[in-house]
Scaffold this motif. Structure first.
Motif, mmCIF file in Angstrom:
data_model
loop_
_atom_site.group_PDB
_atom_site.id
_atom_site.type_symbol
_atom_site.label_atom_id
_atom_site.label_comp_id
_atom_site.label_asym_id
_atom_site.label_seq_id
_atom_site.Cartn_x
_atom_site.Cartn_y
_atom_site.Cartn_z
ATOM 1 N N LEU A 295 15.114 9.588 68.373
ATOM 2 C CA LEU A 295 14.364 10.691 67.772
ATOM 3 C C LEU A 295 12.908 10.559 68.194
ATOM 4 C CD1 LEU A 295 13.990 13.069 65.738
ATOM 5 C CD2 LEU A 295 13.667 11.326 63.948
ATOM 6 N N VAL A 296 12.361 11.637 68.739
ATOM 7 C CA VAL A 296 10.934 11.704 69.041
ATOM 8 C C VAL A 296 10.280 12.589 67.990
ATOM 9 C CG1 VAL A 296 9.187 12.551 70.653
ATOM 10 C CG2 VAL A 296 11.177 11.306 71.503
ATOM 11 N N VAL A 297 9.199 12.086 67.386
ATOM 12 C CA VAL A 297 8.466 12.842 66.373
ATOM 13 C C VAL A 297 7.093 13.224 66.930
ATOM 14 C CG1 VAL A 297 7.482 12.838 64.051
ATOM 15 C CG2 VAL A 297 9.642 11.655 64.488
ATOM 16 N N LEU A 298 6.787 14.509 66.907
ATOM 17 C CA LEU A 298 5.443 14.994 67.177
ATOM 18 C C LEU A 298 4.802 15.271 65.822
ATOM 19 C CD1 LEU A 298 6.047 17.483 70.150
ATOM 20 C CD2 LEU A 298 5.253 15.116 70.236
ATOM 21 N N PRO A 299 3.853 14.449 65.397
ATOM 22 C CA PRO A 299 3.313 14.562 64.038
ATOM 23 C C PRO A 299 2.227 15.624 63.929
ATOM 24 C CG PRO A 299 2.296 12.737 65.162
ATOM 25 C CD PRO A 299 3.285 13.320 66.140
ATOM 26 N N GLN A 322 12.583 16.060 78.931
ATOM 27 C CA GLN A 322 13.719 15.284 79.438
ATOM 28 C C GLN A 322 14.532 14.692 78.293
ATOM 29 O OE1 GLN A 322 11.777 12.483 82.014
ATOM 30 N NE2 GLN A 322 11.183 14.058 83.505
ATOM 31 N N HIS A 323 13.845 14.279 77.241
ATOM 32 C CA HIS A 323 14.516 13.748 76.054
ATOM 33 C C HIS A 323 15.439 14.810 75.451
ATOM 34 C CE1 HIS A 323 14.805 11.324 72.324
ATOM 35 N NE2 HIS A 323 14.708 12.480 71.695
ATOM 36 N N VAL A 324 14.947 16.036 75.333
ATOM 37 C CA VAL A 324 15.754 17.124 74.779
ATOM 38 C C VAL A 324 16.905 17.460 75.717
ATOM 39 C CG1 VAL A 324 15.734 19.567 74.121
ATOM 40 C CG2 VAL A 324 13.853 18.068 73.437
ATOM 41 N N ALA A 325 16.623 17.479 77.017
ATOM 42 C CA ALA A 325 17.667 17.805 77.994
ATOM 43 C C ALA A 325 18.816 16.812 77.951
ATOM 44 C CB ALA A 325 17.060 17.858 79.398
ATOM 45 N N SER A 326 18.519 15.583 77.525
ATOM 46 C CA SER A 326 19.568 14.561 77.424
ATOM 47 C C SER A 326 20.399 14.704 76.161
ATOM 48 C CB SER A 326 18.935 13.161 77.467
ATOM 49 O OG SER A 326 18.232 12.888 76.258
ATOM 50 N N GLY A 327 20.057 15.697 75.324
ATOM 51 C CA GLY A 327 20.810 15.948 74.102
ATOM 52 C C GLY A 327 20.316 15.198 72.898
ATOM 53 N N ARG A 328 19.160 14.524 73.027
ATOM 54 C CA ARG A 328 18.625 13.757 71.899
ATOM 55 C C ARG A 328 17.646 14.600 71.087
ATOM 56 N NH1 ARG A 328 18.961 7.403 73.154
ATOM 57 N NH2 ARG A 328 20.919 7.508 74.320
ATOM 58 N N SER A 329 17.230 14.058 69.954
ATOM 59 C CA SER A 329 16.581 14.860 68.913
ATOM 60 C C SER A 329 15.065 14.768 68.951
ATOM 61 C CB SER A 329 17.087 14.415 67.536
ATOM 62 O OG SER A 329 18.489 14.507 67.458
ATOM 63 N N LEU A 433 19.286 14.257 58.067
ATOM 64 C CA LEU A 433 18.662 14.405 59.388
ATOM 65 C C LEU A 433 18.973 13.202 60.266
ATOM 66 C CD1 LEU A 433 16.683 15.819 61.371
ATOM 67 C CD2 LEU A 433 14.839 14.524 60.261
ATOM 68 N N LEU A 434 18.812 11.994 59.727
ATOM 69 C CA LEU A 434 19.074 10.796 60.510
ATOM 70 C C LEU A 434 20.541 10.695 60.901
ATOM 71 C CD1 LEU A 434 16.845 8.176 58.651
ATOM 72 C CD2 LEU A 434 16.463 9.166 60.921
ATOM 73 N N ALA A 435 21.429 11.170 60.049
ATOM 74 C CA ALA A 435 22.855 11.153 60.387
ATOM 75 C C ALA A 435 23.124 12.045 61.598
ATOM 76 C CB ALA A 435 23.687 11.611 59.191
ATOM 77 N N ARG A 436 22.451 13.191 61.674
ATOM 78 C CA ARG A 436 22.616 14.078 62.829
ATOM 79 C C ARG A 436 22.026 13.454 64.091
ATOM 80 N NH1 ARG A 436 23.358 19.807 61.703
ATOM 81 N NH2 ARG A 436 24.091 20.036 59.566
ATOM 82 N N VAL A 437 20.886 12.802 63.930
ATOM 83 C CA VAL A 437 20.268 12.121 65.069
ATOM 84 C C VAL A 437 21.194 11.026 65.582
ATOM 85 C CG1 VAL A 437 18.335 10.653 65.776
ATOM 86 C CG2 VAL A 437 17.906 12.649 64.327
ATOM 87 N N ALA A 438 21.731 10.244 64.660
ATOM 88 C CA ALA A 438 22.619 9.147 65.035
ATOM 89 C C ALA A 438 23.882 9.661 65.724
ATOM 90 C CB ALA A 438 22.976 8.327 63.795
ATOM 91 N N GLU A 439 24.414 10.761 65.228
ATOM 92 C CA GLU A 439 25.623 11.330 65.830
ATOM 93 C C GLU A 439 25.344 11.791 67.256
ATOM 94 O OE1 GLU A 439 28.969 14.810 64.923
ATOM 95 O OE2 GLU A 439 27.146 14.674 63.702
ATOM 96 N N ALA A 440 24.187 12.430 67.461
ATOM 97 C CA ALA A 440 23.837 12.901 68.803
ATOM 98 C C ALA A 440 23.649 11.751 69.779
ATOM 99 C CB ALA A 440 22.570 13.754 68.741
#
Length: 500
Positions: A295-299, A322-329, A433-440
């Motif tokens: 998970l990348v957070v832009l605060p 690139q992070h998003v393109a890889s399917g991550r959150s 939210l973290l469960a969705r991140v972990a699943e991805a």
């Protein structure tokens, strides 16, 4: 009889906030009505509270936490002046919770007189309604070049004939010289209000400190009210970004990378992520640091347009894409969310100081337009089937397109954007939210039932316990009520303002 006490410090980050918070909890345990107070904060880490006239109001995060410690309802009078840095030489001003223009470095003296009046009026109001006001100073009272316009340290103490204790951080070294020098640099009338000292962050055998404490008391004619030990388990909401690199969990498994923007604000938004088992939170500033993040957070940020330019200059924009393109959150919060949109417009230079029209990262169908009036709200809602609450502080007005609505923002696939600070403190939502991140990411995340609110309360209790155990709270309460007795001048024969 009502009383008050000023907790000053030898430096910034000496421990004024910690001591003030601990005293608020310790005194509240005695059945007293206690109010925290800081005449002026300079911080981009703030909180929304209710305004007496209705709507929202903005105060420093530290005073909000101190009010919780005191069992009091947070209110604007507890931090009547909040300066939010807008650059190296200007700050946005918040007075009694509401925007009140700007102050510049070149107008430091004349531009602050009305702020001093507002701050002292707020203190007088609190002193008339509470048994004890525990006031926190700012920086150091020994900044003698600024004494003529000071209303936060000894200027406040003079206004209220307020006894003062000076906190020093022994972990930095040189604490005895700093304490002695702080008093010696003050003029006679200010010295007369300094009653003694508190040593903070001591590690080791307390008996080794005794000779130094005895010598300090002999040299100054003032007592040491106690020595607070170093406690690595304490983690209070902070008002500045001095210790961001230390804000991480000890977990492993799910990795959260928070982009450390140059003008980061409300960074305590991610504190709740770090309490979850199996989650590691790190602050990063290089594209390579995003590799392997789940998970990348832009605060939040005080200057969204400028920080987006910084992001691009370092190649972090491409790393996020690139992070998003890889399917991550990705999670963007307030300013970080606005960066994820298509476009940001600032035709009147509200945020940027000059007109701006810049493309965003284009990961969400959102357009932001900055307006002069600040939005201050305490919203509640639902996401992922879980109740969520938070707070809004922003000038940006959001127009969303086809993306799914999400906590005052938008969501598209693994990209989430919200205008709600503090939403991650809602336990059910955070875990969902973290469960969705972990699943991805294909990560097995441990089950959790941790409560952020309960953990904060436990930390405040722990701090209250430390203050009760290691400081002479009864003597400090008597000092707050009775004032300072006769104390010597340092050096002997120091001039009064009228003699100099």
């Amino acid at each position: 009889m009502p009383g008050s006490l000023l907790v000053a410090g030898t430096t910034s980050d000496a421990g004024k906030s910690v001591v003030t918070t601990g005293l608020c909890r310790a005194l509240a345990r005695r059945g007293l009505r206690v109010a925290p107070y800081k005449a002026q904060n300079m911080s981009n880490n703030s909180m929304v509270v209710a305004h007496p006239d209705g709507g929202g109001a903005e105060i420093g995060r530290a005073q909000w936490v101190q009010a919780l410690a005191a069992g009091a309802v947070p209110e604007p009078a507890m931090n009547p002046v909040l300066l939010k840095p807008g650059g190296d030489r200007r700050s946005h001003v918040v007075v009694m919770g509401r925007p009140a223009g700007e102050v510049s470095a070149s107008d430091f003296v004349d531009g602050r007189r009305h702020l001093a009046r507002a701050a002292h009026d707020a203190y007088d109001d609190l002193a008339g309604r509470f048994d004890v006001v525990v006031a926190e100073g700012a920086g150091s009272p020994a900044e003698i070049n600024l004494r003529s316009s000071d209303y936060v340290n000894m200027g406040l103490a003079q206004h209220a004939s307020m006894p003062t204790v000076v906190v020093g951080d022994i972990d930095r070294g040189g604490v005895f010289a700093a304490m002695l020098g702080t008093v010696a640099l003050l003029d006679a009338s200010d010295q007369a209000l300094v009653a003694g000292f508190v040593v903070n962050k001591f590690r080791g055998d307390p008996s080794l400190l005794t000779p130094g404490l005895d010598r300090l008391e002999a040299l100054t004619g003032r007592r040491v009210y106690g020595v607070l030990p170093w406690d690595p388990t304490l983690w209070l909401d902070s008002e500045d970004a001095l210790d961001l690199e230390g804000r991480r969990s000890s977990g492993s498994g799910l990795r959260v990378a928070v982009v450390r923007l140059p003008r980061i604000s409300n960074f305590t938004d991610v504190d709740a992520l770090g309490i979850e088992p199996g989650v590691d939170v790190v602050f990063v500033s290089e594209p390579r640091d995003l590799a392997g993040a789940d998970l990348v957070v832009l605060p939040g940020t005080r200057s969204t347009v400028e920080d987006l330019a910084w992001l691009r200059s370092r190649g972090l924009d491409r790393a996020v894409e690139q992070h998003v393109a890889s399917g991550r959150s990705v999670l963007g919060i307030c300013g970080g969310f606005q960066m994820l949109g298509r476009r940001m417009l600032d035709p009147d230079g509200v945020e940027s100081g000059e007109p701006a029209d810049v493309p965003g990262l284009g990961l969400l169908d959102v357009e932001t337009r900055f307006a002069a009036e600040k939005v201050l709200r305490l919203p509640v809602g639902e996401a992922f089937g879980q109740p969520v609450s938070g707070y809004e502080i922003h000038h940006g007005r959001i127009t969303t397109g086809l993306d799914e609505q999400f906590l005052g923002g938008a969501r598209r696939g693994s990209v989430h954007g919200t205008m709600w600070h503090g939403s991650l403190e809602s336990d059910g939502f955070r875990r969902a939210l973290l469960a969705r991140v972990a699943e991805a990411s294909g990560v097995d995340l441990p089950a959790s039932d941790v409560s952020f609110a309960a953990l904060r309360e436990a930390r405040l209790d722990r701090l209250g316990d430390l203050v009760e155990e290691h400081l002479d709270v009864d003597a400090l309460l008597a000092l707050a009520r009775d004032g300072v007795g006769p104390v010597p001048l340092l050096p002997p024969g120091a001039p009064t303002p009228r003699d100099s």
